[in-house]
Design an enzyme around this catalytic site. Structure first.
Site, mmCIF file in Angstrom:
data_model
loop_
_atom_site.group_PDB
_atom_site.id
_atom_site.type_symbol
_atom_site.label_atom_id
_atom_site.label_comp_id
_atom_site.label_asym_id
_atom_site.label_seq_id
_atom_site.Cartn_x
_atom_site.Cartn_y
_atom_site.Cartn_z
ATOM 1 N N HIS A 1 0.820 -1.211 0.000
ATOM 2 C CA HIS A 1 0.000 0.000 0.000
ATOM 3 C C HIS A 1 0.856 1.264 0.000
ATOM 4 O O HIS A 1 1.998 1.261 0.447
ATOM 5 C CB HIS A 1 -0.926 -0.003 1.223
ATOM 6 C CG HIS A 1 -2.085 -0.947 1.062
ATOM 7 N ND1 HIS A 1 -3.172 -0.659 0.270
ATOM 8 C CD2 HIS A 1 -2.307 -2.187 1.578
ATOM 9 C CE1 HIS A 1 -4.017 -1.678 0.316
ATOM 10 N NE2 HIS A 1 -3.518 -2.621 1.098
ATOM 11 N N VAL B 1 2.044 -21.325 22.347
ATOM 12 C CA VAL B 1 2.288 -20.787 23.678
ATOM 13 C C VAL B 1 1.027 -20.996 24.516
ATOM 14 O O VAL B 1 -0.062 -20.575 24.126
ATOM 15 C CB VAL B 1 2.663 -19.291 23.613
ATOM 16 C CG1 VAL B 1 2.728 -18.685 25.011
ATOM 17 C CG2 VAL B 1 3.988 -19.119 22.883
#
Lengths: 486, 417
Positions: free
Chosen positions: A51, A170
């Site tokens: 972008h 995790v």
């Protein structure tokens, strides 16, 4: 228990960009990725657009990192061997009312120092299939391959000694005297600093340490892919004026590096962040909306569909737009949170990585490595070589002479190279995203069996352990009958 | 670049390529070479371990590997050169082929080329089935390769979408391996495979066939967990409220086959949009002189027996192409499918003589009349007791030389009476 200085949770484009940036310094860095490869989530499933920075409010982090990231892209692409093409973008206005929106966007862009912006008359744009009242021409917008970009960052980081632990989720975080105890599905680790680049799971990570003061609103975006035969429908990216009430850019038409065209994405706030199903209704809607821009798109041009999930910090009611939050945990020093990194996250990634490195340098003194390998050795694809280059390679190593994927002309040597990646990613998709085997017309009909044989014969992977893309996406249930050796 | 000159180069060493190569040798071609990208000859046949091959041709029912072996032996006996593990990258209008294998790049200059590249299977995306991109979704032929060539089990609880022959045969094959085959789902009101396969592969094993049904959603974030099937009306629109969810861990797709013709279209050979194969004349010569086509890259056949017979013609004509002085083609008339007919091969007529036509009808029909018409002349009229798109129709028709003057094109039609 292994001790690290920096632990990054999430091997998406943000985590991988940070890992690569940190790998320039003498630091012990680990990346925990719960998927079977990097770029397993939103980093893989997006528009692949670099972008320019015309869509985010001046002074927002989105604008700042987008504009900075955009400027870094070309040299990263040159060094790391992933593709970028500056095709430019047209935001089109259908009427006088939309034209005023273009003027506003142009002003935003100018405030963000985006160069070269120009409002053109509908007849002046270089797009024969698009009819519009006027268009904002954005020359600094480009396209890349988002998964190749992420893989390039991660593999270069790994070559510079960052440790990547794949299929490692995790499960708990505890603040300790000198950092954190990190509990994972692959055992416990210590780290001085934790970087939360968990994308859609960023809130879950924060909640392991403190009460989060924000919500995540998953917003699904579906895409359609058009056959390469229709590549000449557009020269640049074609965007409608943004859908304000959703905080998204609207269904746009994007050429890809490979020559396909993308239609999408839709924007649908949903409860289940994991629900990445495509739907018949949305397929119809996408085609309908794309045809409002290019009426000439035939039904049969569509050859594939996928969806990605945006990580939004603002709900539909709140208008869907919120800025990135990049900051230390409110009650947890040493935890660096990257929250709500949605579009233009792919573009912003390299700049965000610089920012996070700066934040880390406040607690750890960073010393540059002398032996940092800034370039990633990435050879040409067999299909892109001259006959002479092909002959020389085959003479050196005859595996370059065996075509495994007939649609994309990928050789055995390239499949083996893909499977030997420094991250240890070994799924069928890992191969596909690294060398394109299985990406063509037959969608793996011819090459899957050969790749499976290579995985088995040369990488000793049991057929029961072979996966399509993620830890539980097994391909097979084993053998019909076990052969016993005498 | 390693250079060769050959009389006839055959691209593809499956049943069509083998039959064409043998036939080319039998009709006078001296140097015939078969190029195949696999490390074996026979194409798909080695994984087709069921029987029924060669019944019409030889009167004996063989398995796929046995049938292939017969032709491989013949090829050997005829001293045909075989280059396995060799992928043709392209060929040009001068009939120079560029191919690659482990020895390097090869340039093969051929006097005639026979295209026998076969076909590929349609994928989920040819019919755009929405839902997750789970593992456990295989085309029927890929699943067949895994089971029969490598002893690998792709699924235990299986739904099959599409009732093409490979799908039907795989339903039975999976049953033999102890898998639970939950049903075959077909969007049409009739099975698209051969009727004998419906009986022998489904009925005999109590496997349900859901006609007028299709798969509307695939669920399974990682491995496939469930598919939704729903009934369709006569316009193929889904009838709301008829959805059924079926728990399964594998979905096999038998959606039909697509001729492989990238090599042909790259060089500018015209492709028939209905068959997906090159447009050919009665000699099976494509729109590029000296290039012939046969097998499943020309049109998808029902049985290998008919395929081999046509392929032999292509091989013969490729050999003849070496000796005959190319006179200006006298005519070039079109052969077009008319009412009730989906396609006709060949699509062109180069000379008036007795011509062999292969065609498929649009839908199943009781007693009907097949006609071959040139202008206002009826060249052939034949009553067919029962026709079905799954069964290819073969007819020979005499085209007298005086017809041609009046003829814009030759039309093949199917009427109720």
């Amino acid at each position: 228990m292994k001790n690290f200085q920096v632990a990054i949770i999430g091997g998406g484009v943000i985590g991988s960009a940070i890992a690569r940036e940190l790998s320039k310094y003498k630091l012990d860095v680990v990346v925990f990725e719960m998927g079977s490869d990097v770029a397993s989530g939103a980093s893989k499933a997006n528009s692949g657009v670099v972008h320019s920075g015309i869509n985010s409010a001046p002074s927002s982090l989105k604008a700042r990192f987008c504009v900075e990231g955009n400027k870094m892209f070309q040299s990263l692409a040159d060094g790391l061997g992933f593709p970028v093409r500056w095709v430019g973008k047209c935001v089109i206005a259908k009427n006088e009312e939309e034209l005023s929106e273009l003027k506003r966007l142009k002003q935003v862009g100018m405030d963000n120092s985006v160069p070269g912006l120009e409002i053109k008359d509908g007849s002046e744009i270089n797009e024969s299939n698009v009819s519009c009242h006027a268009a904002l021409w954005v020359p600094t917008a480009g396209i890349t391959l988002p998964y190749e970009f992420t893989i390039a960052l991660a593999e270069n980081a790994a070559e510079n000694n960052v440790k990547f632990l794949l299929e490692t989720k995790v499960t708990g975080l505890k603040k300790q005297k000198n950092g954190f105890l990190i509990k994972t599905t692959k055992g416990d680790f210590n780290s001085e600093i934790v970087v939360n680049a968990a994308g859609l799971n960023c809130r879950e990570i924060v909640s392991m340490l403190e009460e989060p003061d924000f919500q995540v609103y998953p917003c699904r975006g579906e895409y359609l892919i058009l056959d390469k035969k229709y590549r000449s429908l557009v020269n640049s990216m074609i965007y409608p004026v943004p859908v304000k009430e959703l905080g998204v850019l609207g269904v746009h038409i994007t050429p890809t590096i490979e020559g396909n065209i993308l239609l999408g994405p839709s924007a649908e706030f949903i409860d289940d962040a994991e629900d990445k199903r495509t739907t018949k209704e949305m397929m119809k809607t996408l085609l309908k909306e794309a045809r409002e821009i290019i009426p000439a798109i035939p039904d049969k041009a569509v050859i594939n569909a996928y969806s990605g999930m945006r990580c939004k910090l603002a709900s539909l009611k709140e208008g869907g737009w919120a800025d990135y939050q990049i900051e230390e945990g409110k009650q947890t020093p040493g935890l660096i949170n990257l929250l709500g990194i949605e579009s233009p996250g792919l573009t912003a990634a390299p700049a965000i990585a610089k920012e996070v490195t700066k934040m880390i340098s406040q607690s750890i003194k960073l010393k540059t490595k002398n032996n940092f390998k800034s370039r990633r050795v990435k050879g040409k694809r067999f299909s892109e070589m001259t006959p002479q280059e092909q002959s020389i390679l085959i003479k050196k190593d005859d595996r370059w002479g065996r075509i495994v994927c007939r649609c994309e002309h990928v050789t055995e040597a390239e499949v083996i190279e893909a499977l030997s990646n420094p991250l240890g990613a070994r799924t069928l998709s890992s191969v596909k995203y690294r060398c394109r085997a299985g990406m063509g017309r037959c969608q793996g009909g011819f090459c899957t069996q050969h790749i499976v044989r290579i995985m088995e014969g040369q990488f000793n992977i049991d057929v029961k352990d072979m996966k399509l893309k993620s830890p539980d996406s097994n391909l097979f249930y084993g053998r019909t009958r076990e052969v016993k050796d005498d | 670049m390693i250079n060769y000159d050959v009389d006839v180069a055959v691209i593809g060493g499956g049943p069509a390529g083998l039959a064409a190569a043998v036939s080319a040798r039998e009709h006078g071609a001296k140097n015939v070479v078969i190029l195949d990208r696999n490390s074996w000859l026979g194409g798909i046949l080695p994984q087709c371990i069921h029987d029924g091959f060669g019944v019409e041709e030889t009167g004996t029912s063989m398995t796929g590997p046995e049938y292939a072996e017969k032709y491989i032996e013949m090829a050997k006996k005829h001293g045909i050169d075989v280059m396995k593990g060799t992928m043709v990258l392209q060929f040009n209008k001068k009939l120079e082929i560029t191919a690659v294998n482990k020895k390097g790049l090869h340039k093969i200059r051929a006097k005639s080329i026979v295209l026998a590249m076969g076909c590929r299977e349609k994928t989920r995306w040819n019919v755009m089935i929405p839902g997750n991109r789970s593992s456990g979704i295989y085309t029927a032929g890929v699943a067949q390769a895994f089971i029969n060539l490598y002893n690998i089990i792709p699924g235990k609880n299986v739904v099959i979408l599409g009732s093409g022959d490979v799908g039907l045969i795989m339903a039975r094959r999976l049953k033999f391996e102890g898998a639970n085959v939950l049903g075959v789902v077909e969007i049409l009101p009739y099975a698209s495979g051969l009727p004998r396969n419906v009986v022998q592969c489904l009925d005999d094993y109590d496997i349900p066939l859901f006609l007028n049904y299709t798969v509307t959603c695939i669920d399974g974030k990682e491995r496939l967990e469930q598919v939704t099937i729903a009934q369709v009306d006569d316009k193929m629109n889904i009838i709301p409220g008829t959805e059924k969810k079926i728990k399964c861990d594998a979905l096999l797709l038998s959606l039909g086959l697509v001729p492989e013709n990238e090599l042909a279209s790259d060089v500018g050979i015209e492709i028939d949009t209905v068959t997906g194969g090159p447009i050919v004349n009665q000699y099976l010569e494509t729109t590029l002189a000296g290039v012939f086509a046969c097998g499943n890259c020309l049109q998808v056949y029902d049985t290998v027996d008919v395929l081999s017979a046509d392929a032999k013609n292509a091989g013969k004509n490729a050999a003849k192409n070496l000796t005959i002085q190319k006179e200006d083609k006298k005519i070039s008339a079109k052969i077009v499918p008319g009412k009730g007919v989906r396609y006709v091969v060949p699509q062109r007529l180069s000379e008036c003589e007795r011509v062999h036509l292969t065609l498929r009808v649009e839908k199943p029909q009781e007693s009907s009349m097949l006609r071959v018409i040139a202008g206002d002349k009826e060249l052939l009229k034949k009553r067919l007791p029962w026709v079905n798109p799954a069964n290819m129709i073969e007819i020979d028709v005499n085209i007298p030389s005086d017809t041609i003057a009046f003829m814009q094109s030759l039309e093949v039609t199917l009427d109720d009476h």
